[in-house]
Design a protein around this motif. Structure first.
Motif, PDB file in Angstrom:
ATOM      1  N   TYR A 157      -1.094  12.148  -4.758  1.00  0.00           N
ATOM      2  CA  TYR A 157      -1.083  10.804  -5.390  1.00  0.00           C
ATOM      3  C   TYR A 157      -1.083  11.871  -7.124  1.00  0.00           C
ATOM      4  O   TYR A 157      -1.745  11.060  -7.772  1.00  0.00           O
ATOM      5  CB  TYR A 157      -2.149  10.074  -5.242  1.00  0.00           C
ATOM      6  CG  TYR A 157      -2.149   9.458  -3.809  1.00  0.00           C
ATOM      7  CD1 TYR A 157      -1.210   8.504  -3.301  1.00  0.00           C
ATOM      8  CD2 TYR A 157      -3.028   9.911  -3.007  1.00  0.00           C
ATOM      9  CE1 TYR A 157      -1.310   8.222  -2.203  1.00  0.00           C
ATOM     10  CE2 TYR A 157      -3.088   9.461  -1.560  1.00  0.00           C
ATOM     11  CZ  TYR A 157      -2.260   8.368  -1.149  1.00  0.00           C
ATOM     12  OH  TYR A 157      -2.027   8.175   0.144  1.00  0.00           O
TER      13      TYR A 157
ATOM     14  N   TYR B 109      -2.109   6.883  -8.851  1.00  0.00           N
ATOM     15  CA  TYR B 109      -2.693   6.017  -7.569  1.00  0.00           C
ATOM     16  C   TYR B 109      -3.060   4.536  -7.723  1.00  0.00           C
ATOM     17  O   TYR B 109      -3.873   3.817  -6.792  1.00  0.00           O
ATOM     18  CB  TYR B 109      -4.011   6.866  -7.074  1.00  0.00           C
ATOM     19  CG  TYR B 109      -5.022   7.188  -8.405  1.00  0.00           C
ATOM     20  CD1 TYR B 109      -5.956   6.472  -8.695  1.00  0.00           C
ATOM     21  CD2 TYR B 109      -4.836   8.457  -8.703  1.00  0.00           C
ATOM     22  CE1 TYR B 109      -6.795   6.822  -9.926  1.00  0.00           C
ATOM     23  CE2 TYR B 109      -5.683   8.969 -10.044  1.00  0.00           C
ATOM     24  CZ  TYR B 109      -6.816   8.127 -10.259  1.00  0.00           C
ATOM     25  OH  TYR B 109      -7.442   8.554 -11.389  1.00  0.00           O
TER      26      TYR B 109
ATOM     27  N   ARG C   3      -2.309   0.875  -7.498  1.00  0.00           N
ATOM     28  CA  ARG C   3      -1.682   0.083  -6.324  1.00  0.00           C
ATOM     29  C   ARG C   3      -1.678  -1.182  -6.434  1.00  0.00           C
ATOM     30  O   ARG C   3      -0.844  -1.804  -5.763  1.00  0.00           O
ATOM     31  CB  ARG C   3      -2.286   0.455  -5.186  1.00  0.00           C
ATOM     32  CG  ARG C   3      -1.941   1.698  -4.423  1.00  0.00           C
ATOM     33  CD  ARG C   3      -0.565   1.981  -4.047  1.00  0.00           C
ATOM     34  NE  ARG C   3       0.122   3.439  -3.730  1.00  0.00           N
ATOM     35  CZ  ARG C   3       0.397   4.173  -4.650  1.00  0.00           C
ATOM     36  NH1 ARG C   3       0.581   3.983  -5.907  1.00  0.00           N
ATOM     37  NH2 ARG C   3       0.864   5.468  -4.154  1.00  0.00           N
TER      38      ARG C   3
ATOM     39  N   THR D 227      -5.291   3.801  -4.544  1.00  0.00           N
ATOM     40  CA  THR D 227      -5.272   4.791  -3.256  1.00  0.00           C
ATOM     41  C   THR D 227      -5.939   5.933  -3.766  1.00  0.00           C
ATOM     42  O   THR D 227      -6.537   6.195  -4.962  1.00  0.00           O
ATOM     43  CB  THR D 227      -3.966   4.791  -2.812  1.00  0.00           C
ATOM     44  OG1 THR D 227      -3.916   5.549  -1.564  1.00  0.00           O
ATOM     45  CG2 THR D 227      -2.903   5.580  -3.823  1.00  0.00           C
TER      46      THR D 227
ATOM     47  N   ASP E 272      -9.386   5.210  -4.175  1.00  0.00           N
ATOM     48  CA  ASP E 272      -9.619   4.023  -3.194  1.00  0.00           C
ATOM     49  C   ASP E 272     -10.771   2.972  -3.419  1.00  0.00           C
ATOM     50  O   ASP E 272     -11.656   2.891  -2.848  1.00  0.00           O
ATOM     51  CB  ASP E 272     -10.077   4.830  -1.890  1.00  0.00           C
ATOM     52  CG  ASP E 272      -8.787   5.421  -1.150  1.00  0.00           C
ATOM     53  OD1 ASP E 272      -7.761   4.981  -1.242  1.00  0.00           O
ATOM     54  OD2 ASP E 272      -9.054   6.712  -0.727  1.00  0.00           O
TER      55      ASP E 272
ATOM     56  N   ASP F 205      -9.950   4.436   2.080  1.00  0.00           N
ATOM     57  CA  ASP F 205      -8.720   3.895   2.415  1.00  0.00           C
ATOM     58  C   ASP F 205      -8.254   3.060   1.297  1.00  0.00           C
ATOM     59  O   ASP F 205      -8.908   2.816   0.705  1.00  0.00           O
ATOM     60  CB  ASP F 205      -9.270   2.761   3.498  1.00  0.00           C
ATOM     61  CG  ASP F 205      -9.423   3.403   4.840  1.00  0.00           C
ATOM     62  OD1 ASP F 205      -8.802   4.641   5.162  1.00  0.00           O
ATOM     63  OD2 ASP F 205     -10.385   3.015   5.298  1.00  0.00           O
ATOM     64  N   THR F 206      -6.741   2.860   1.150  1.00  0.00           N
ATOM     65  CA  THR F 206      -6.192   2.226   0.172  1.00  0.00           C
ATOM     66  C   THR F 206      -6.238   0.635   0.071  1.00  0.00           C
ATOM     67  O   THR F 206      -6.366  -0.157   0.958  1.00  0.00           O
ATOM     68  CB  THR F 206      -4.702   2.459   0.348  1.00  0.00           C
ATOM     69  OG1 THR F 206      -4.377   3.820   0.383  1.00  0.00           O
ATOM     70  CG2 THR F 206      -3.918   1.695  -0.787  1.00  0.00           C
TER      71      THR F 206
ATOM     72  N   TRP G  78      -4.543  -2.248  -1.661  1.00  0.00           N
ATOM     73  CA  TRP G  78      -3.086  -2.542  -2.161  1.00  0.00           C
ATOM     74  C   TRP G  78      -3.293  -3.649  -2.938  1.00  0.00           C
ATOM     75  O   TRP G  78      -3.634  -3.523  -4.279  1.00  0.00           O
ATOM     76  CB  TRP G  78      -2.090  -2.770  -1.214  1.00  0.00           C
ATOM     77  CG  TRP G  78      -1.474  -1.422  -0.367  1.00  0.00           C
ATOM     78  CD1 TRP G  78      -1.882  -0.770   0.671  1.00  0.00           C
ATOM     79  CD2 TRP G  78      -0.523  -0.852  -1.029  1.00  0.00           C
ATOM     80  NE1 TRP G  78      -1.079   0.258   0.705  1.00  0.00           N
ATOM     81  CE2 TRP G  78      -0.196   0.239  -0.076  1.00  0.00           C
ATOM     82  CE3 TRP G  78       0.454  -1.015  -1.892  1.00  0.00           C
ATOM     83  CZ2 TRP G  78       0.979   1.343  -0.401  1.00  0.00           C
ATOM     84  CZ3 TRP G  78       1.694  -0.100  -2.175  1.00  0.00           C
ATOM     85  CH2 TRP G  78       1.700   0.909  -1.323  1.00  0.00           C
TER      86      TRP G  78
ATOM     87  N   GLY H 274      -5.265  -4.154   1.961  1.00  0.00           N
ATOM     88  CA  GLY H 274      -4.996  -2.884   2.041  1.00  0.00           C
ATOM     89  C   GLY H 274      -5.201  -2.251   3.412  1.00  0.00           C
ATOM     90  O   GLY H 274      -4.778  -3.138   4.341  1.00  0.00           O
TER      91      GLY H 274
END
Length: 647
Positions: free
Chosen positions: A269, A273, A275, A291, A302, A329-330, A332, A345
């Motif tokens: 990324y 990053y 999102r 992310t 994250d 973990d992302t 979104w 996400g």
């Protein structure tokens, strides 16, 4: 996209001619956290991903990469309708008369200000067989609006309709054949380039060209927030996130900047990053999702973070009001309403700044929130809302209306039910999220010592009334201070745990809930703290509360700390921040009243510190009571809290 709005204030601002309001739908009226159970009637999306959702009343548009849809009943025939369709949220039925043919992904969709047409953008080149280079205007029947002539040289990733402009962000360097810097505006009526909107986005973070990943506009039309792969906007240095002032004839970069997104996350990324971005319905703050892989709690990888908008948030080197980490973990999409910050996400956990033994694990204080969560807007701490969904790539679209929170993703299950790629969560049946309450003078002051009694006296800021015993039947031994909010006493107590019980000026509830064991903390791999709760809960010695934060000291540590806290869920934030590095080891109990922090001290005195933003100023310390006058044993107190009023 946005929730409820302080409409009278905005109306006054508009009447004064200070800003141009956003042209999209009015922010939704959602004063509760929506039901976790999805509505039964809505379409099913059988493949691909959902990128955006927009509505005009019950007429809902869904955009993305999908090709096949059908109505909710299992017997319903499949419909080939790629990338954009419309349905009625009242009936749940697809509008099969709306059949535009689009040959590429649709990343953004909205109705025009008068709701007479539809604007779309993405990575397509033809609509209904006619040339349409990544931007198009459709009639309500799905036909291409040929009077609108706009085109982008590369993908448009997001847009916003505001003040007679359609602001575009993406990977393009040309709009209508003219050079622009990855962000531009066109007239929504004709598609003509708005030459007054000229702020180049430059300075890539890696070998690829800069671009805008996400953008959102405040409901009052004043602020544009953008995120993406850039280091400058116009002539101003801005790393991945920038705020733009839209008032006046020409946009200008606002006096807001932060270095927190300057650092790198995982090498995958290196470009950006960022999102997800959304602005709050009251136009005061925005939230950024990211992310990037977990590289420590001080990084913004994250994470979901709240940032204050100007004027309150003006300045350089701004710091977030709160940060929530997934632990690897992302996060979104994000949608802010009056009661919650919804984040989606492919995360497994939330409130997880210390995954153990490292990223992609749960950690002390983390709670399970598969694929979607509701965060407390005041603290960033998870609310109890936890429907769960199969994670996949994740939620990439939210849309809040007066009746629903709509969720678009790439997976099939939501709250244990089949809801292919789209779920509609009703406002009806939702639950309130109590706002933090400021406790002003005069108050009823309560204190405990190591015995079984709870004592009360009135306090007006300088003198105390007679002392009386409130509850001799409750054993207060083991109490480690607390605070009263929303009709409950929240307190650190025996067995290294944190509790709540109902509490009023005259009544102490008999039923006690151990929050440390009941809110769902998980740390299955390491179990480093009692009950898997956040670090420091077991050693907390004093506590006070203000605006979503608990101020506290710990045994064997002289500093004053703060962490987030949700009054609704009882979850304590996993991340500790230092409120003051001075020596607070003499504090025996704390309470915040108005803009003052009161501290019972080991020298048997009660001190007062100015705390206009909830964080005390050490150099303002003054003696309120020396103990001898009031006959209150301040040095022996184990708990100190207050309720409003004096009787």
């Amino acid at each position: 996209m946005r929730g409820g709005l302080l409409r009278p204030v905005v109306a006054l601002v508009l009447a004064l001619g200070l800003v141009a309001a956003a042209d999209g739908p009015a922010p939704a009226d959602q004063d509760v956290v929506v039901s976790p159970t999805p509505a039964p009637k809505h379409p099913r999306i059988l493949d691909g991903r959902v990128y955006d959702i927009a509505n005009a009343g019950p007429k809902v548009l869904v955009a993305g990469t999908f090709a096949t849809i059908r109505n909710g009943e299992f017997e319903s025939p499949e419909v080939q309708q790629p990338r954009l369709f419309r349905f009625d949220s009242d009936t749940g039925l697809i509008d099969e008369s709306f059949r535009p043919r689009i040959n590429g992904d649709v990343e953004a969709v909205t109705y025009t200000a008068d709701r007479s047409a539809i604007l779309i953008a993405g990575d397509f080149t033809r609509v209904n067989g006619k040339k349409a280079l990544r931007i198009a205007k459709l009639r309500l029947n799905g036909a291409l609006h040929t009077g609108f002539k706009a085109g982008a040289s590369r993908r448009v990733k997001d847009f916003a309709l505001v003040g007679g402009r359609l602001i575009l962000g993406g990977e393009f360097n040309k709009i209508n054949g003219r050079d622009v810097g990855r962000m531009a505006a066109v007239r929504p009526g004709t598609g003509a380039l708005d030459r007054s909107f000229h702020l180049g986005v430059t300075g890539s973070r890696d070998q690829f060209a800069p671009y805008v990943q996400e953008l959102d506009v405040s409901a009052d039309g004043r602020w544009l927030v953008i995120g993406g792969n850039f280091q400058r906007v116009g002539s101003a240095e801005r790393h991945q996130v920038a705020v733009i002032n839209l008032t006046g004839d020409r946009p200008r970069v606002a006096p807001w900047s932060t270095g927190r997104y300057r650092g790198d996350c995982a090498k995958s990324y290196n470009d950006t990053y960022i999102r997800g971005i959304d602005v709050s319905p009251d136009n005061k703050f925005f939230v950024v999702n990211t992310t990037g892989a977990h590289l420590g709690p001080d990084r913004m990888c994250d994470s979901s973070a709240r940032w204050e908008l100007p004027p309150a948030g003006a300045g350089t080197n701004r710091q977030p009001t709160w940060v929530n980490h997934s632990g690897g973990d992302t996060y979104w999409a994000v949608e802010i309403t009056e009661s919650a910050v919804y984040v989606g996400g492919h995360m497994r956990w939330s409130n997880n700044p210390h995954p153990s033994p490292g990223g992609d694990n749960d950690g002390s204080g983390s709670v399970s929130r598969p694929g979607i969560a509701a965060l407390d807007p005041y603290s960033g701490v998870p609310l109890s809302w936890n429907p769960g969904r199969d994670r996949g790539r994740g939620v990439e679209a939210f849309n809040a209306t007066d009746d629903y929170l709509m969720v678009g993703s790439d997976t099939n299950f939501f709250a244990g039910q089949i809801r292919q790629r789209l779920a509609m969560l009703p406002v009806a049946g939702g639950t309130p999220n109590p706002a933090p309450q400021n406790v002003p003078l005069p108050v009823n002051f309560f204190y405990t010592t190591s015995g079984t009694d709870l004592n009360r006296m009135a306090f007006d800021g300088s003198s105390f009334g007679p002392i009386s015993t409130v509850s001799g039947g409750v054993n207060w031994s083991g109490t480690r201070d607390g605070f009263v909010q929303d009709g409950r006493l929240h307190y650190f107590g025996a067995d290294q745990a944190f509790y709540w019980r109902s509490f009023t000026t005259s009544t102490v509830g008999a039923s006690v809930r151990n929050l440390s064991t009941s809110v769902g903390y998980v740390d299955e791999d390491a179990n480093l703290t009692p009950y898997d709760q956040p670090y420091g809960v077991d050693t907390t010695r004093t506590a006070a509360f203000d605006g979503g934060r608990v101020l506290y000291t710990k045994t064997g540590d002289p500093k004053l700390y703060y962490r987030g806290y949700s009054l609704e869920s009882g979850i304590l934030g996993g991340f500790e921040s230092i409120a003051s590095s001075r020596d607070w080891s003499g504090a025996r109990s704390l309470e915040l009243i108005g803009n003052w922090l009161y501290a019972a001290w080991s020298d048997n005195k009660l001190y007062r510190f100015a705390a206009p933003d909830g964080l005390p100023r050490w150099d303002t310390r003054a003696v309120v009571d020396n103990g001898a006058t009031s006959d209150i044993p301040w040095s022996s107190t184990t708990g100190l809290w207050a309720t409003a009023g004096s009787g």
